[in-house]
Design an enzyme around this catalytic site. Sequence first.
Site, PDB file in Angstrom:
ATOM      1  CG  HIS A 137      -1.675  -1.250   1.454  1.00  0.00           C
ATOM      2  ND1 HIS A 137      -2.911  -1.542   0.904  1.00  0.00           N
ATOM      3  CD2 HIS A 137      -1.310  -2.354   2.147  1.00  0.00           C
ATOM      4  CE1 HIS A 137      -3.282  -2.750   1.277  1.00  0.00           C
ATOM      5  NE2 HIS A 137      -2.330  -3.275   2.026  1.00  0.00           N
ATOM      6  CB  SER A 145      13.327  22.932 -14.876  1.00  0.00           C
ATOM      7  OG  SER A 145      12.609  24.154 -14.929  1.00  0.00           O
ATOM      8  CE  LYS A 158      11.884  19.658 -10.678  1.00  0.00           C
ATOM      9  NZ  LYS A 158      10.632  20.057 -11.309  1.00  0.00           N
ATOM     10  CD  GLU A 183       8.958  12.689 -15.174  1.00  0.00           C
ATOM     11  OE1 GLU A 183       7.970  13.414 -15.182  1.00  0.00           O
ATOM     12  OE2 GLU A 183      10.122  13.128 -15.134  1.00  0.00           O
TER      13      GLU A 183
END
Length: 455
Positions: free
Chosen positions: A155, A276, A282, A289
């Site tokens: 979980h 970024s 970043k 992704e």
Amino acid sequence: MKLWAGRLQGQVDEKLNELNASIGFDSRMYRQDITGSIAHARMLGKQGIIPAEDAEKIVAGLKDILAEIEAGTLEIDMTSEDIHTFVEGELTKRIGDAGKRLHTARSRNDQVALDLRMYLADEIDKTVELAKDLIAALCEVAEQHLESVMPGYTHLQRAQPVTLAHYLMAYAQMLLRDVDRLKDCKKRTLVLPLGSGALAGTTYPLDRQYVAEQLGFGGICMNSMDGVSDRDFALELMSDLSILMMHLSRFSEEICLWCSWEFKFVTLSDSFSTGSSIMPQKKNPDITELVRGKTGRVYGDLMTLLTAMKALPLAYNKDMQEDKEAVFDALDTAQLSLEVLAPMLRTATFHPDNMKKAALGGFINATDCADYMTKKGVPFRDAYCVTGQLVNRCIELGTTLDALPLEEYRAFSPVFDEDVYAAIDLLTCVRQRSIPGGPAPETVKKQIEAVRAQI
Ligand code: ARG
């Protein structure tokens, strides 16, 4: 000029051409098309269906064409309808009438099925090699982290201690099954459709077995109508690739999470990260992704062909031309994903200290604490209840089970002794799970050896 200029007159509409032509995507099967034609021509010659000298001319001409395409000296004419038309046209341009005999006892329907089967079999081999390389990368990193304790989750809540090695090897197991599925799919792919003709076979005395042997096929398809209209092998491959991508996507999701400052279990090397345009701080895991995102694309490819094939009457229908873009895209996507994940993993830096911190903070040795009591004679349910109260007490005091003073333990049960600390030490907890399949370092080491033996 179109192949069918005998029957149909005049120019075809330009938009029809755009819709109909497949050269834009089937040209990548040029090698398989030519190799298949060489085998077909040899067989026609052997069987005396065409003169032996013509068969020789065809074979020599096709070999030249193949060599020139590979060398970059012959460009595939993108105004041809498809790769089959281009190769046959080029051959006839070179050797004249002999070239016109190549298509004897063959239709583009069985030809395209042959080409696609050959192409996919080659790509299956390539995909298997790439998957094995990712498995090898997982084994390499796992080997370095046999004792790097981290929380295992259920979980997405910290559950029980495992090691990074054990965690990574779970993905190696998934990929091993993928390899197995792909190899199995290859068996059903290498069934020879040639000889099916347009749909009803042919009256010529073909030697199909001979062609199958020359091309490394395991057998021949036994029904000509099925032979030209079966695309199960492409669907099966895309199903296998979908499952593979699902595994890569799960792994990618872990990496995305682990890269975050909330976890910081891993830092990707700069060459496998992106930045970024506005936020100077970043460092993003775009790779994982994208692999996660592209998984949807591969599922879509599978759905494309499933839907195109649904309700098609026998035998060949032009709908089936839609098979290629879908299956090529699925292969390209899966292969690129495998290709990028292996070096990303090999160059990543894992942070065992942060994993350990997370492991210590999550009461993941609570089960082991209950087991400790059970071993001292307390029934498991009672031990479970007491340990739950101990966890509450820790939360109250802002501490962990490892740091909770012995008096506190004893206030809940007299069975606790100094040895409880050793029993709930995270590494001990992991070491004691030495049953086959467990996370104990020695056990995982054996797992790595077994996996390596399979690749
Ligand atoms: N480009 C076609 C395909 O990919 C080749 C087969 C053409 N057959 C036909 N009857 N028009 O399916």
